[in-house]
Design an enzyme around this catalytic site. Structure first.
Site, PDB file in Angstrom:
ATOM      1  N   GLN A 122       0.826  -1.202   0.000  1.00 23.90           N
ATOM      2  CA  GLN A 122       0.000   0.000   0.000  1.00 23.90           C
ATOM      3  C   GLN A 122       0.862   1.255   0.000  1.00 23.90           C
ATOM      4  OE1 GLN A 122      -2.248  -0.597   3.611  1.00 23.90           O
ATOM      5  NE2 GLN A 122      -0.417  -0.882   4.820  1.00 23.90           N
ATOM      6  N   HIS A 137     -11.537   3.892  18.535  1.00 22.67           N
ATOM      7  CA  HIS A 137     -10.796   2.811  19.180  1.00 22.67           C
ATOM      8  C   HIS A 137     -11.350   2.464  20.563  1.00 22.67           C
ATOM      9  CE1 HIS A 137      -7.870   3.999  16.021  1.00 22.67           C
ATOM     10  NE2 HIS A 137      -7.757   2.687  15.944  1.00 22.67           N
ATOM     11  N   ASP A 186      -1.430   0.383  13.473  1.00 22.03           N
ATOM     12  CA  ASP A 186      -1.109   1.681  14.072  1.00 22.03           C
ATOM     13  C   ASP A 186      -0.945   1.594  15.588  1.00 22.03           C
ATOM     14  OD1 ASP A 186      -3.784   1.441  14.963  1.00 22.03           O
ATOM     15  OD2 ASP A 186      -4.515   2.617  13.269  1.00 22.03           O
ATOM     16  N   ASP A 195      -0.327  -8.035  11.459  1.00 18.58           N
ATOM     17  CA  ASP A 195      -0.581  -7.040  10.410  1.00 18.58           C
ATOM     18  C   ASP A 195       0.322  -7.362   9.227  1.00 18.58           C
ATOM     19  OD1 ASP A 195      -1.816  -3.937  10.222  1.00 18.58           O
ATOM     20  OD2 ASP A 195      -0.110  -4.347   8.913  1.00 18.58           O
ATOM     21  N   ASP A 239       0.210 -12.633   6.446  1.00 15.86           N
ATOM     22  CA  ASP A 239      -1.180 -12.656   6.013  1.00 15.86           C
ATOM     23  C   ASP A 239      -2.059 -13.254   7.111  1.00 15.86           C
ATOM     24  OD1 ASP A 239      -3.345 -12.596   3.925  1.00 15.86           O
ATOM     25  OD2 ASP A 239      -3.261 -14.754   4.316  1.00 15.86           O
ATOM     26  N   ASP A 298      -9.478  -5.516  13.152  1.00 20.94           N
ATOM     27  CA  ASP A 298      -9.468  -4.113  12.742  1.00 20.94           C
ATOM     28  C   ASP A 298      -8.869  -3.974  11.348  1.00 20.94           C
ATOM     29  OD1 ASP A 298      -9.813  -1.389  12.881  1.00 20.94           O
ATOM     30  OD2 ASP A 298      -8.012  -1.020  14.084  1.00 20.94           O
TER      31      ASP A 298
END
Length: 503
Positions: A238, A268, A292, A312, A346, A364
């Protein structure tokens, strides 16, 4: 004909194939960044590119004389068109309404030019090899070049150069082939000096573009984002952009807003506390997505938690939030906590390989705007999640907006129910996004006990606010949808249709 010519032109086939596929991948990636729905963008661009190559191959029959000279000119033109393509598309995206027309026009033109090259090369080489050897050699070099392009594009070019520099680099390679051929065989080419000078000038222009590529990218992004860009990086997965206005930080992934620092706490806190506060003696927590560290920040407020595993996909994302001082202040250094384990892989594959049970799970992920993310909202994925959720545990999933995208929201709920999860949908208002939805999921034997009190240091979540979150007014009431499955990914279609209506 010079004896060096055959091998040099066969190597040209290799370069042509590599560069051609790189231009195609750049267009598809850029379109998916800017327009969303990567499957649709890649499908249409690949189809148009191949169709255009067919047109180019058909047109090649009209080139009857000075074929080597024509090949050099086409090679120069391919390098210029392909080299400048990414810059042009980035710069015009925000300024013209007919972006797709320019996008498809550049893809079509590149395809036609590349389609001309191979037939011309085969005709140049036809007197040097038997037909069977000619076809074998040309297509061998062609396919090897395509393989190389497909490997280096995601692994090396996008992470380390980005789209704009990659386009210029391969434009330079295209024109360099033309220059080498024009120099090596100047006695056999009409207008060799003109072609050589054209190639040199083109290389200088493309090199200038390569040197200033970062400024071109910054200019295009400054036109896209209203706030000042303080960080921008392309990863294999990304484009990450961080902006700042006064004290407010905003994170964008592929142009989509992920959070704004002035109200992210509403999102959150609502994501974590209604579920986690209802459980007792929580030890093992799993966070999927959430690179994040903001959900982890909220989880760390519970002293009983002993282990947090965050999965992630993007190392570029998690490393940014483990190192940037402003972001460390925002997430309170959550990803540096000794009880937090960060795994970059993944999530779909990782979950299926797990045996450990987790007391609380936060899902999330980004919104299901494409099939790569949509698979993480399917019944297959939720069936695997059920295996790693403790019998008395709770899983919570961010589920897009029940107001803007009610079909999308209630599809997530129905998909969870289809694998025998008990669900509790809820929602809250986040100023940067509007009304946002979440779904708690648990085993049928578990009874959700709505907390009567919450942590005193929370800014938003309280007993009263959660009561409102659990109530759905008529304009967000449940609607009938299909189950999201791997083989249909109906959620992606719902999401695209509903959010496109807001533009």
């Amino acid at each position: 004909m010079n004896k060096k010519l055959p091998i040099l032109l066969l190597l040209s086939v290799f370069v042509v194939a590599t560069c051609g596929l790189i231009y195609e991948l750049i267009a598809g990636t850029l379109a998916s960044y800017l327009l969303g729905d990567s499957v649709t963008q890649f499908s249409t661009i690949i189809g148009l590119y191949l169709f255009s190559m067919g047109i180019g191959s058909w047109l090649s029959k009209y080139f009857e004389k000075n074929i080597l000279s024509w090949f050099i000119q086409i090679e120069i033109l391919v390098g210029l068109v392909g080299g400048f393509s990414a810059s042009i598309l980035f710069l015009i995206f925000e300024s013209i309404a007919s972006f797709r027309t320019v996008l498809y026009g550049l893809v079509g033109l590149t395809g036609i030019l590349v389609g001309l090259e191979i037939p011309l090369l085969m005709r140049i080489l036809q007197n040097r090899f038997e037909f069977k050897d000619l076809v074998s050699k040309v297509f061998t070099f062609d396919y090897i070049g395509a393989l190389l392009a497909s490997l280096i594009f995601p692994l090396l070019l996008i992470p380390y150069l980005g789209l704009v520099k990659t386009a210029y680099l391969f434009g330079i390679l295209n024109v360099s082939v033309a220059l080498i051929v024009s120099i090596s065989f100047s006695k056999e080419i009409k207008g060799a000096k003109y072609l050589r000078n054209s190639a040199v000038i083109s290389i200088l222009i493309l090199t200038t573009g390569f040197v200033y590529a970062d400024k071109i990218t910054s200019l295009s992004e400054n036109m896209t984002y209203s706030d000042t860009i303080i960080f921008a990086k392309s990863t294999p997965y990304q484009r990450i952009v961080l902006t700042k206005k006064n004290k407010v930080l905003r994170l964008f992934l592929n142009g989509n807003l992920q959070f704004s620092s002035d109200d992210e706490y509403r999102y959150h806190e609502a994501l974590v506390h209604p579920g986690l506060q209802s459980l007792s003696n929580i030890k093992d927590v799993l966070v999927l997505g959430g690179g994040d560290g903001l959900a982890v920040r909220e989880i760390l407020k519970y002293d009983s938690v002993q282990n947090i595993t965050l999965v992630d996909l993007d190392h570029g994302m998690t490393s940014l939030f483990q190192s940037n001082e402003m972001l460390l202040k925002l997430n309170q250094k959550s990803l540096l906590s000794p009880i937090v384990k960060v795994i970059n892989t993944d999530a779909f594959s990782w979950v299926k390989s797990q045996k450990k049970k987790f007391d609380f799970i936060v899902v999330d992920f980004p919104d299901p705007s494409n099939y790569a993310v949509g698979k993480l909202y399917t019944n297959s994925f939720y069936r695997a999640m059920k295996e790693i959720l403790a019998p008395q545990g709770i899983m919570v999933i961010q589920s897009t907006s029940p107001y803007v995208a009610p079909k999308s929201f209630w599809t997530v709920n129905k998909t969870l129910e289809s694998v025998d999860f008990k669900t509790i949908p809820y929602h809250n208002y986040v100023p940067s996004f509007g009304e946002w939805g979440y779904i708690m999921a648990m085993h049928p034997s578990h009874t959700y006990k709505k907390p009567l009190t919450y942590k005193s240091d929370l800014k938003f979540v309280s007993k009263e606010s959660v009561d409102l979150m659990l109530h759905f007014p008529r304009d967000m009431a449940k609607v009938e949808t299909e189950v999201n499955k791997l083989n249909n990914q109906i959620l992606v279609k719902y999401f695209e249709d509903e959010w496109s209506n807001t533009l």
